[in-house]
Design a protein around this motif. Structure first.
Motif, PDB file in Angstrom:
ATOM      1  N   LYS A 588       0.841  -1.214   0.000  1.00 38.62           N
ATOM      2  CA  LYS A 588       0.000   0.000   0.000  1.00 38.62           C
ATOM      3  C   LYS A 588       0.867   1.251   0.000  1.00 38.62           C
ATOM      4  O   LYS A 588       0.554   2.247  -0.669  1.00 38.62           O
ATOM      5  CB  LYS A 588      -0.934   0.001   1.215  1.00 38.62           C
ATOM      6  CG  LYS A 588      -2.111  -0.957   1.115  1.00 38.62           C
ATOM      7  CD  LYS A 588      -3.028  -0.811   2.324  1.00 38.62           C
ATOM      8  CE  LYS A 588      -4.338  -1.569   2.155  1.00 38.62           C
ATOM      9  NZ  LYS A 588      -4.178  -3.008   2.205  1.00 38.62           N
ATOM     10  N   GLN A 589       1.972   1.215   0.747  1.00 40.10           N
ATOM     11  CA  GLN A 589       2.842   2.392   0.821  1.00 40.10           C
ATOM     12  C   GLN A 589       3.567   2.626  -0.505  1.00 40.10           C
ATOM     13  O   GLN A 589       3.710   3.764  -0.949  1.00 40.10           O
ATOM     14  CB  GLN A 589       3.881   2.218   1.943  1.00 40.10           C
ATOM     15  CG  GLN A 589       3.323   1.967   3.323  1.00 40.10           C
ATOM     16  CD  GLN A 589       2.253   2.984   3.704  1.00 40.10           C
ATOM     17  OE1 GLN A 589       2.506   4.192   3.711  1.00 40.10           O
ATOM     18  NE2 GLN A 589       1.062   2.498   4.011  1.00 40.10           N
ATOM     19  N   ASP A 593      -2.960   3.274  -2.247  1.00 39.85           N
ATOM     20  CA  ASP A 593      -4.056   2.801  -1.389  1.00 39.85           C
ATOM     21  C   ASP A 593      -5.036   1.892  -2.116  1.00 39.85           C
ATOM     22  O   ASP A 593      -5.876   1.251  -1.481  1.00 39.85           O
ATOM     23  CB  ASP A 593      -4.822   3.997  -0.802  1.00 39.85           C
ATOM     24  CG  ASP A 593      -3.996   4.730   0.249  1.00 39.85           C
ATOM     25  OD1 ASP A 593      -3.072   4.100   0.788  1.00 39.85           O
ATOM     26  OD2 ASP A 593      -4.268   5.910   0.500  1.00 39.85           O
TER      27      ASP A 593
END
Length: 887
Positions: A588-589, A593
């Motif tokens: 996600k990072q 997202d």
């Protein structure tokens, strides 16, 4: 007129006023129940309460449940689209009572809602009650009939048989009589014209006299020997078809004419340019067979679109196995109808997604959130199947040509079944194509082949369970988060037979064994006391409890045992599971997202993680992910665990809910530093215990879904040693050079240089050979004939024949036999006039001559090649070509 959304809300408000807890729909795709792939009834999520393995509080509940009925005994697939009221995916409105109100309460509330709240005409309502079963000693359900008599006249109460009015969860388990409510929705003119009362049409498949609500009174337990015993707690389980209810309320005579489906059907009309006729329009002006086919196809596509889209949103992608195969089959059925009857030769269904999301996205937010993924998956599946359809139709055309040549007019059922099994062609599509070309299909033989396949599948999956033997009463307590050894007793056990293998399932009163769930494999270990040791080979999750698999039953099942988990395997699984959490956070990072977990599998030696992302993850991004995960491992972050947290409070902690997962009122939250997730699995006590994390591969598993396979801990160490050994061996090949990369680069450059030189020499050799052979050409009846057998590669031999053709003016027949590494090759080159004027064909000639080198080949009329096995036959094969030319 009430809209569908207003009707859904009115149902929830009514039962809320009757002290029912309104609960969310469970996912349509079931992940952790080995007995069921899809939610096919509202009661599925309450199985553990009904079976007595979970606390029934609150005792009154109501909801609307997404359901799918396309397999098993609830299989309406082939009816969908052809009638006005069957569906694959549908909503089921339900209310439950677990040991609270029973028959009278359920009947009174149903009547109040339909008549007093929704204002349905009581004269149009008919009810059925179970007529009884003398052979099972079950009397008629006079109790239900008595309560119905308060609301409807005697002639509106109808006796129903065991098939219609006795509900069973399966071959064994909770069951009981049920009472159906049917609605006569015919127009006054239809009622007068038919001369039949609604009573006479109940359960007679009349499209306008249909069941709308089923009230199930669970009061028995069916044992393995078929006998019945009373349940310890009576259960009310009701199910009302939402789409049918909307139809009644909106005064329509087809579910597809309501605002549940009409927006999608309008979009279909806009895209195809074809018209859909509603039930009323059909009634006023009878339609042609072609228009009826269009109507059916539009209904099929509208229905199947919902089933497939909701399944993908709940985490089930189309595939070739189990639940995924069912979804793929539904999708392909819709594609086939669109292809055949709506003229859609390119992807079609994915274009309808925006309309579906607009209409249902507010009630089901998972559709909005997953819209991009749903669209990509459906489009890729459509494109893939359309290619298969084209290939299948081509094969069918060829089969029909052969039938015509043989003077036959029927395609045999084995071929028809192969079309179904290999290319997804249902029998009706094969029959349709054959009928258009004047052929029939042997349907009887097709059915024989289909039955053979079903029998094979049934035999492979056949499981025979004996009744549970109860040793003690009570619920199981899971202690595996805190202990790997624990004193216990066996609550119950049963014998299971599968594929002639016998084993036993045990339920313990307290267990540290984790049952397979959420992608994490179950624990194994032993049950031990001073008298014996019993190996637990696996632990499954069933009805929210751990079920332990053993090959031998303990000698004394009532004895006290110590349940001991295999901690080496447990710790390895736990480390891999914790690594998936860190991986999820890091993806996600690094990627964004939009990344969402779409599946995982962790075992002691496996770590697999599927996630949504719409392009290949670059090597640089993967390295960034690895660095982030390993940084969190080095920090040795300790687990921050929160058990039995209210769902809303858990979301405030930062835990992200996954679409397609079913969460209870109380949940467990697991946090490792910045990573915070809902999770019921077993984890490492701190990230440092993972040791090290290394990604092994990244690949695509479906449109918009990527898969990472990785490894941790000791396995990483072993792989490091393997790589080190390989590197040492490679260095030894290059005299242990310090600058290995530079030395290898030098060797590659030298190799490329020498390769070019060799190719230059070969070209010169071919040119010299061509010149020499042209000079030695012999002339036969005005044709220059060149033959030779040479040691030469296939590519060089081809080059040689083209150079000879370019060098020869006039008629030419060139036959070159070549061989390399003891493999023979035959090449034929001719001038165009040899084909046009002499009627020769190099492709046919080379096939005949190639038999002499034990091979085969083919090509164009003027040039052909063949390979073989027998080098000794080359000269004879060359002579054979000249003989075939008959110059």
């Amino acid at each position: 007129m009430m809209t569908a959304n207003e009707i859904r809300d009115s149902y929830k408000k009514f039962f809320e006023s009757k002290q029912h807890a309104i609960v969310p729909s469970a996912p349509m795709v079931i992940k952790d129940d080995p007995t069921l792939m899809f939610t096919n009834a509202g009661m599925n999520q309450w199985k553990d309460i009904i079976l007595g393995t979970r606390d029934p509080e609150p005792r009154r509940r109501a909801d609307t449940q997404k359901c799918l009925r396309v397999s098993g005994k609830h299989n309406d697939l082939e009816e969908v689209g052809h009638d006005t009221y069957h569906h694959t995916m549908f909503e089921m409105l339900g209310n439950w009572s677990f040991g609270d109100y029973f028959k009278e309460g359920a009947i009174d509330m149903a009547w109040e809602y339909l008549v007093d709240v929704l204002k349905l005409n009581p004269a149009d309502l008919y009810v059925t009650v179970f007529e009884g079963s003398p052979e099972e000693n079950i009397p008629r359900d006079d109790e239900a009939a008595k309560y119905w008599a308060k609301h409807v006249p005697e002639d509106h109460i109808i006796n129903g048989n065991k098939h219609d009015n006795f509900w069973e969860m399966g071959d064994t388990g909770p069951c009981g009589p049920c009472s159906e409510i049917h609605v006569d929705s015919r127009t006054p003119e239809q009622k007068a014209g038919s001369g039949k009362s609604g009573r006479e049409l109940v359960n007679k498949d009349d499209p306008q006299v249909i069941e709308i609500w089923n009230l199930v009174f669970m009061q028995f337990n069916r044992k393995a020997d078929g006998s019945l015993e009373k349940l310890s707690m009576n259960v009310i389980d009701t199910g009302m078809g939402f789409e049918r209810l909307v139809r009644m309320m909106q005064g329509k005579h087809s579910n597809y004419d309501t605002d549940v489906f009409q927006p999608i059907i309008k979009a279909e009309q806009d895209i195809t340019g074809l018209k859909y006729f509603t039930f009323e329009e059909e009634t006023e002006n009878p339609i042609s067979k072609e228009q009826d086919d269009i109507n059916v196809a539009m209904r099929v596509c509208a229905d199947h679109l919902r089933a497939v889209a909701f399944s993908i949103a709940d985490g089930q992608l189309p595939s070739n196995a189990k639940a995924g195969y069912v979804i793929r089959r539904i999708l392909r059925r819709a594609v086939r109808y669109a292809y055949t009857f709506l003229g859609q030769k390119d992807g079609f269904l994915y274009k309808l997604i925006p309309t579906l999301v607009h209409e249902m996205g507010d009630a089901f937010p998972e559709l909005k959130a997953q819209q991009q993924l749903i669209t990509k998956v459906i489009k890729e599946e459509e494109d893939s199947f359309l290619r298969t359809l084209d290939k299948g139709i081509s094969l069918l055309d060829k089969a029909m040509e052969e039938l015509k040549a043989q003077g036959k007019d029927q395609l045999d059922g084995v071929q028809a079944f192969r079309m179904f099994d290999t290319y997804g062609f249902p029998l009706d599509l094969t029959e349709l194509i054959c009928r258009e070309n004047g052929f029939t299909v042997d349907e009887e033989q097709f059915n024989v082949e289909m039955q053979k396949q079903k029998d094979r599948a049934r035999n492979a999956a056949a499981v025979e369970n004996s009744d549970w033997v109860e040793l003690e009463q009570g619920e199981q307590q899971f202690v595996g988060y805190d202990y790997t050894e624990y004193n216990c007793h066996i609550l119950r056990y049963r014998k299971v037979t599968q594929k002639k293998n016998e084993f036993y399932e045990l339920v313990l009163d307290a267990t540290p064994f984790y049952g397979e769930m959420g992608g994490q494999v179950g624990d194994c270990g032993v049950l031990v006391n001073e008298n014996e040791t019993v190996e637990i080979v696996d632990t499954k999750r069933e009805n929210n409890q751990s079920v332990h698999i053993v090959k031998q039953l303990p000698k004394d099942p009532a004895a006290e045992f110590m349940a001991c988990v295999d901690t080496d395997k447990r710790n390895a699984s736990a480390a891999n599971h914790t690594a998936t959490h860190l991986l999820d956070y890091s993806l996600k990072q690094i990627l964004g997202d939009h990344v969402e977990q779409k599946g995982s599998f962790v075992s002691p030696d496996t770590l697999r993680f599927d996630f949504s992302h719409f392009e290949k993850v670059t090597d640089e991004q993967l390295r960034q992910v690895e660095r982030m995960v390993n940084d969190m491992i080095r920090q040795d972050i300790h687990i921050d665990e929160h058990r039995d947290v209210p769902f809303d409070e858990a979301k405030k902690l930062g835990a992200i809910a996954l679409f397609g997962e079913k969460y209870g009122d109380k949940v467990r939250v697991v946090r490792f530093g910045p990573s915070c997730e809902f999770c019921g699995g077993i984890h490492a006590t701190s990230t440092g215990r993972i040791g090290f994390f290394k990604i092994l591969s990244e690949s695509s598993v479906a449109a918009g879904i990527r898969r990472i396979e990785a490894t941790t801990g000791r396995d990483c160490e072993e792989r490091l040693y393997q790589m080190e050994d390989i590197l040492k061996n490679i260095k030894s090949f290059f005299n242990n050079a310090k600058d290995l990369q530079g030395v290898i680069q030098k060797y590659i450059e030298e190799h490329d240089h020498m390769k070019k030189e060799i190719e230059g020499f070969q070209t010169q050799a071919v040119e010299r050979a061509a010149q020499r052979l042209v000079e030695k050409a012999r002339e036969v009846n005005g044709v220059k004939v060149i033959t030779s057998v040479l040691p030469m590669s296939p590519a060089a031999a081809k080059d040689l024949t083209f150079k000879i053709r370019a060098a020869v003016d006039g008629s030419l027949l060139c036959v070159i036999g070549s061989h390399e590494n003891n493999k023979p090759q035959l090449s034929i080159m001719m001038s165009d006039d040899m084909v046009s004027d002499h009627g020769l064909n190099a492709g046919q000639m080379v096939r005949e001559a190639a038999k002499l080198i034990q091979g085969g080949g083919g090509g164009q009329p003027h040039f052909a090649q063949a390979g073989g096995k027998n080098v000794d036959g080359l000269s004879t094969a060359v002579d054979k070509v000249i003989a075939l030319a008959n110059l």
